[in-house]
Enzyme design. Sequence first.
Site, PDB file in Angstrom:
ATOM      1  N   LYS A  71       0.836  -1.203   0.000  1.00 23.62           N
ATOM      2  CA  LYS A  71       0.000   0.000   0.000  1.00 23.62           C
ATOM      3  C   LYS A  71       0.872   1.255   0.000  1.00 23.62           C
ATOM      4  CE  LYS A  71      -3.891  -2.327   2.151  1.00 23.62           C
ATOM      5  NZ  LYS A  71      -4.581  -2.739   3.371  1.00 23.62           N
ATOM      6  N   GLN A  91      -4.585  -1.208   9.499  1.00 27.84           N
ATOM      7  CA  GLN A  91      -4.507  -2.542   8.910  1.00 27.84           C
ATOM      8  C   GLN A  91      -5.133  -3.569   9.857  1.00 27.84           C
ATOM      9  OE1 GLN A  91      -3.258  -3.316   5.761  1.00 27.84           O
ATOM     10  NE2 GLN A  91      -4.023  -5.375   6.181  1.00 27.84           N
ATOM     11  N   ASP A 109     -11.026   3.509   4.359  1.00 26.52           N
ATOM     12  CA  ASP A 109     -11.357   2.082   4.300  1.00 26.52           C
ATOM     13  C   ASP A 109     -12.880   1.883   4.369  1.00 26.52           C
ATOM     14  OD1 ASP A 109     -10.110  -0.272   3.849  1.00 26.52           O
ATOM     15  OD2 ASP A 109      -9.629  -0.721   5.941  1.00 26.52           O
TER      16      ASP A 109
END
Length: 305
Positions: A58, A102, A126
Amino acid sequence: MSETTQARLLDGKATALAVREDVARGVERLLAAGGPRPGLAVVLAGEDPASRVYVRNKDRAAEQAGFDVRSVMLPQDTTQARLEEVVRELALDAGVHGILVQLPLPAQLDARPVIDSILPPEKDVDGLTPTNVAALVLGRDGLEPCTPAGCIELLDRHGIDLSGQHMVIVGRSMLVGKPLAQLALARNATVTVCHSRTRDLPARCREADVLVAAVGRARLVQGDWVRPGAVVLDVGINRGEDGKLVGDVDFAAASERAAAITPVPGGIGPMTIAMLLANTLRAAVASSGIDPALVFSPAPQGVDG
Ligand code: NDP
């Protein structure tokens, strides 16, 4: 399509590259219009090797797109309070337009309040905060979760229209299955969501025009669960006995029946990263007050020309 025809490969790597190039162009236009360089903060708690690889990928993709990237690595024994404090500080930073925590977190940590600390929800790239989840369900503007958004983008860019199609999703997580059901409904698909208590899963799968596996069990979905001519999206990422990555679908057997199928790796994984970048660019544009029309291309470019 006959049962022996080899499926068309839905190449997530190539499609993700096209999305990332669009994002990089958007960054240049945003800067040219006097806007900020998009800033993405990625928070990783713990030593999970797979998560480290995802975070590295990422970071690299975000840098290549011209973003400012901030990686925050926290130890395995990080406390709940410390993690929430880190997220709150990042959220207050005007140079950070998107925050990604994450998942999964180490066992002692509860993800929910950490995600809730991403305020304003415009930085929740997200798409997991209650505000963004509600926007998805209500059909309002919001940031969509990256993996399901990546599934839809991959279909779009291959000219696969969901309207009237029966999508069967195996897996009902907040991260993949549930939000994908909402996105597919919004595109006028008829949606069935299956899970560990579903009766006769093979029969449900055989009803699918578009079959999505998001379970986390290597090769759970067998070839004869795929209706000839179906489109198969394999979201699962599993480590096989030989150490190689495999999906939730028996790729070789399913390829002989499906019209189109994603590989693992190189399918939904790269699309997830590309959508994270697209969300972060959107967040940066929204925070800048600059007209989005100055930044975004009129229409996404298909990979099939
Ligand atoms: P979760 O563990 O949160 O959810 C798994 C889902 O699968 C649950 O709904 C569960 O049902 C269901 N399930 C488990 N076993 C069975 C079974 N035997 N039959 C039918 N359903 C079953 O996983 P995630 O959604 O987070 O992830 C799913 C997979 O996708 C994983 O392999 C993960 O690594 C991968 N992933 C890939 C991403 C990418 O970028 N490509 C991003 C995110 C995830 P129940 O609810 O009843 O327990």
